[in-house]
Scaffold this motif. Structure first.
Motif, mmCIF file in Angstrom:
data_model
loop_
_atom_site.group_PDB
_atom_site.id
_atom_site.type_symbol
_atom_site.label_atom_id
_atom_site.label_comp_id
_atom_site.label_asym_id
_atom_site.label_seq_id
_atom_site.Cartn_x
_atom_site.Cartn_y
_atom_site.Cartn_z
ATOM 1 N N GLY A 1 0.824 -1.212 0.000
ATOM 2 C CA GLY A 1 0.000 0.000 0.000
ATOM 3 C C GLY A 1 0.853 1.255 0.000
ATOM 4 O O GLY A 1 0.594 2.203 -0.763
ATOM 5 N N ASP A 2 1.879 1.272 0.846
ATOM 6 C CA ASP A 2 2.787 2.428 0.873
ATOM 7 C C ASP A 2 3.550 2.544 -0.440
ATOM 8 O O ASP A 2 3.786 3.649 -0.932
ATOM 9 N N GLY A 3 3.947 1.409 -1.001
ATOM 10 C CA GLY A 3 4.639 1.427 -2.294
ATOM 11 C C GLY A 3 3.757 2.004 -3.375
ATOM 12 O O GLY A 3 4.198 2.815 -4.193
ATOM 13 N N LEU A 4 2.487 1.615 -3.370
ATOM 14 C CA LEU A 4 1.538 2.132 -4.352
ATOM 15 C C LEU A 4 1.382 3.637 -4.201
ATOM 16 O O LEU A 4 1.402 4.380 -5.184
ATOM 17 N N THR A 5 1.258 4.092 -2.959
ATOM 18 C CA THR A 5 1.120 5.520 -2.685
ATOM 19 C C THR A 5 2.357 6.277 -3.161
ATOM 20 O O THR A 5 2.261 7.373 -3.716
ATOM 21 N N GLY A 6 3.532 5.677 -2.943
ATOM 22 C CA GLY A 6 4.785 6.306 -3.374
ATOM 23 C C GLY A 6 5.154 6.001 -4.805
ATOM 24 O O GLY A 6 6.237 6.349 -5.270
ATOM 25 N N ARG A 7 4.262 5.317 -5.512
ATOM 26 C CA ARG A 7 4.445 4.967 -6.922
ATOM 27 C C ARG A 7 5.715 4.158 -7.190
ATOM 28 O O ARG A 7 6.452 4.415 -8.129
ATOM 29 N N THR A 8 5.934 3.180 -6.317
ATOM 30 C CA THR A 8 7.075 2.292 -6.542
ATOM 31 C C THR A 8 6.599 0.847 -6.442
ATOM 32 O O THR A 8 5.674 0.543 -5.692
ATOM 33 N N THR A 9 7.214 0.008 -7.234
ATOM 34 C CA THR A 9 6.903 -1.424 -7.165
ATOM 35 C C THR A 9 8.018 -2.195 -6.473
ATOM 36 O O THR A 9 7.939 -3.402 -6.340
ATOM 37 N N THR A 10 9.056 -1.474 -6.058
ATOM 38 C CA THR A 10 10.153 -2.109 -5.342
ATOM 39 C C THR A 10 9.976 -1.853 -3.850
ATOM 40 O O THR A 10 9.996 -0.713 -3.396
ATOM 41 N N ILE A 11 9.774 -2.938 -3.118
ATOM 42 C CA ILE A 11 9.598 -2.849 -1.669
ATOM 43 C C ILE A 11 10.953 -3.175 -1.047
ATOM 44 O O ILE A 11 11.395 -4.317 -1.074
ATOM 45 N N ASP A 12 11.613 -2.139 -0.518
ATOM 46 C CA ASP A 12 12.944 -2.341 0.045
ATOM 47 C C ASP A 12 12.902 -2.274 1.572
ATOM 48 O O ASP A 12 11.845 -2.063 2.177
ATOM 49 N N GLU A 13 14.069 -2.435 2.158
ATOM 50 C CA GLU A 13 14.177 -2.465 3.621
ATOM 51 C C GLU A 13 13.721 -1.148 4.251
ATOM 52 O O GLU A 13 13.082 -1.159 5.312
ATOM 53 N N LEU A 14 14.000 -0.019 3.610
ATOM 54 C CA LEU A 14 13.590 1.283 4.152
ATOM 55 C C LEU A 14 12.070 1.407 4.197
ATOM 56 O O LEU A 14 11.505 1.916 5.164
ATOM 57 N N LEU A 15 11.428 0.934 3.151
ATOM 58 C CA LEU A 15 9.965 0.990 3.117
ATOM 59 C C LEU A 15 9.377 0.058 4.176
ATOM 60 O O LEU A 15 8.421 0.422 4.863
ATOM 61 N N VAL A 16 9.963 -1.115 4.356
ATOM 62 C CA VAL A 16 9.498 -2.035 5.391
ATOM 63 C C VAL A 16 9.706 -1.415 6.773
ATOM 64 O O VAL A 16 8.822 -1.491 7.636
ATOM 65 N N ASP A 17 10.861 -0.754 6.989
ATOM 66 C CA ASP A 17 11.094 -0.055 8.265
ATOM 67 C C ASP A 17 9.996 0.968 8.533
ATOM 68 O O ASP A 17 9.474 1.068 9.644
ATOM 69 N N LYS A 18 9.657 1.734 7.525
ATOM 70 C CA LYS A 18 8.610 2.761 7.657
ATOM 71 C C LYS A 18 7.279 2.116 8.054
ATOM 72 O O LYS A 18 6.593 2.576 8.965
ATOM 73 N N VAL A 19 6.950 1.027 7.372
ATOM 74 C CA VAL A 19 5.695 0.319 7.661
ATOM 75 C C VAL A 19 5.694 -0.214 9.091
ATOM 76 O O VAL A 19 4.703 -0.098 9.805
ATOM 77 N N LEU A 20 6.808 -0.770 9.515
ATOM 78 C CA LEU A 20 6.878 -1.348 10.855
ATOM 79 C C LEU A 20 6.724 -0.265 11.929
ATOM 80 O O LEU A 20 6.086 -0.503 12.960
ATOM 81 N N LYS A 21 7.275 0.910 11.693
ATOM 82 C CA LYS A 21 7.132 2.005 12.653
ATOM 83 C C LYS A 21 5.695 2.503 12.726
ATOM 84 O O LYS A 21 5.230 2.940 13.770
ATOM 85 N N GLN A 22 4.970 2.426 11.606
ATOM 86 C CA GLN A 22 3.585 2.903 11.544
ATOM 87 C C GLN A 22 2.579 1.845 11.993
ATOM 88 O O GLN A 22 1.429 2.164 12.236
ATOM 89 N N SER A 23 2.997 0.610 12.079
ATOM 90 C CA SER A 23 2.050 -0.498 12.261
ATOM 91 C C SER A 23 2.299 -1.257 13.553
ATOM 92 O O SER A 23 2.595 -2.448 13.538
ATOM 93 N N MET A 24 2.173 -0.605 14.667
ATOM 94 C CA MET A 24 2.415 -1.259 15.940
ATOM 95 C C MET A 24 1.428 -2.405 16.204
ATOM 96 O O MET A 24 1.713 -3.313 16.950
ATOM 97 N N HIS A 25 0.256 -2.378 15.564
ATOM 98 C CA HIS A 25 -0.720 -3.470 15.761
ATOM 99 C C HIS A 25 -0.226 -4.788 15.188
ATOM 100 O O HIS A 25 -0.784 -5.830 15.475
ATOM 101 N N LEU A 26 0.832 -4.744 14.392
ATOM 102 C CA LEU A 26 1.369 -5.970 13.809
ATOM 103 C C LEU A 26 2.408 -6.643 14.692
ATOM 104 O O LEU A 26 2.870 -7.727 14.376
ATOM 105 N N VAL A 27 2.785 -5.980 15.783
ATOM 106 C CA VAL A 27 3.864 -6.500 16.620
ATOM 107 C C VAL A 27 3.494 -7.878 17.130
ATOM 108 O O VAL A 27 2.430 -8.078 17.719
ATOM 109 N N PRO A 28 4.380 -8.871 16.901
ATOM 110 C CA PRO A 28 4.086 -10.228 17.373
ATOM 111 C C PRO A 28 4.054 -10.283 18.894
ATOM 112 O O PRO A 28 4.770 -9.543 19.562
ATOM 113 N N ARG A 29 3.206 -11.158 19.410
ATOM 114 C CA ARG A 29 3.163 -11.371 20.849
ATOM 115 C C ARG A 29 4.411 -12.111 21.272
ATOM 116 O O ARG A 29 4.924 -12.943 20.551
ATOM 117 N N SER A 30 4.885 -11.806 22.476
ATOM 118 C CA SER A 30 6.068 -12.522 22.942
ATOM 119 C C SER A 30 5.667 -13.778 23.673
ATOM 120 O O SER A 30 4.552 -13.995 24.019
#
Length: 172
Positions: A143-172
């Motif tokens: 979704g972020d890639g689409l918004t940024g008009r890129t089809t390459t999902i790199d580590e920086l984009l994943v970092d951005k998503v992880l910072k924005q998506s705390m609901h995805l944090v795995p349970r310990s």
């Protein structure tokens, strides 16, 4: 309740007579209350002298195993004929899983989105191999890639998503 149980029993007997197997599949079963689990156990008692009339499949997160392990649910636990626990995906399996999901999502068209190996490695580490979390991170990254008009999902984009998506944090 008695008339409903009678109707269910008659339906199940009719299905058996027509050589049909009735299966109830409940996903996210860890969210069922103890009372509902007990009702399901009671339904599993519906049988003839030689045949089970109803198969019940409970699918859930690891909390389901913890839930049915409680002492007051012992009778339910005794009714469980088969139990299977899926292990987390390995790093190689995460790579194959993401590729497969992209291929399926694209359908007949060739998918254009590409996850870099570094992005996949970060997703694998973050998710600990849990498909539900992998799906969430990948969906958000796409979704972020689409918004940024890129089809390459790199580590920086994943970092951005992880910072924005705390609901995805795995349970310990």
């Amino acid at each position: 309740k008695a008339s409903m149980l009678l109707a269910i029993n008659q339906f199940l007997i009719q299905q058996l007579a027509e050589d049909r197997l009735v299966v109830v599949i409940i996903d996210e079963a860890q969210n069922l209350s103890d009372k509902v689990l007990e009702e399901l156990r009671m339904l599993s008692n519906l049988e003839t002298s030689s045949d089970k009339l109803l198969q019940i499949v409970l699918v859930g997160q690891p909390e389901l195993r913890e839930k049915v392990s409680q002492p007051h649910l012992e009778q339910l636990r005794q009714r469980i004929a088969l139990s299977y626990h899926l292990e987390p995906l390995t790093a190689d399996e995460v790579t194959a899983y993401i590729a497969h999901r992209l291929k399926i999502a694209a359908g007949a068209a060739e998918h254009k989105a590409v996850f870099t190996p570094e992005a996949i490695a970060k997703i694998a580490r973050f998710s600990r191999g849990t498909p539900r979390i992998i799906n969430g991170v990948c969906d958000n990254a796409l979704g972020d890639g689409l918004t940024g008009r890129t089809t390459t999902i790199d580590e920086l984009l994943v970092d951005k998503v992880l910072k924005q998506s705390m609901h995805l944090v795995p349970r310990s």
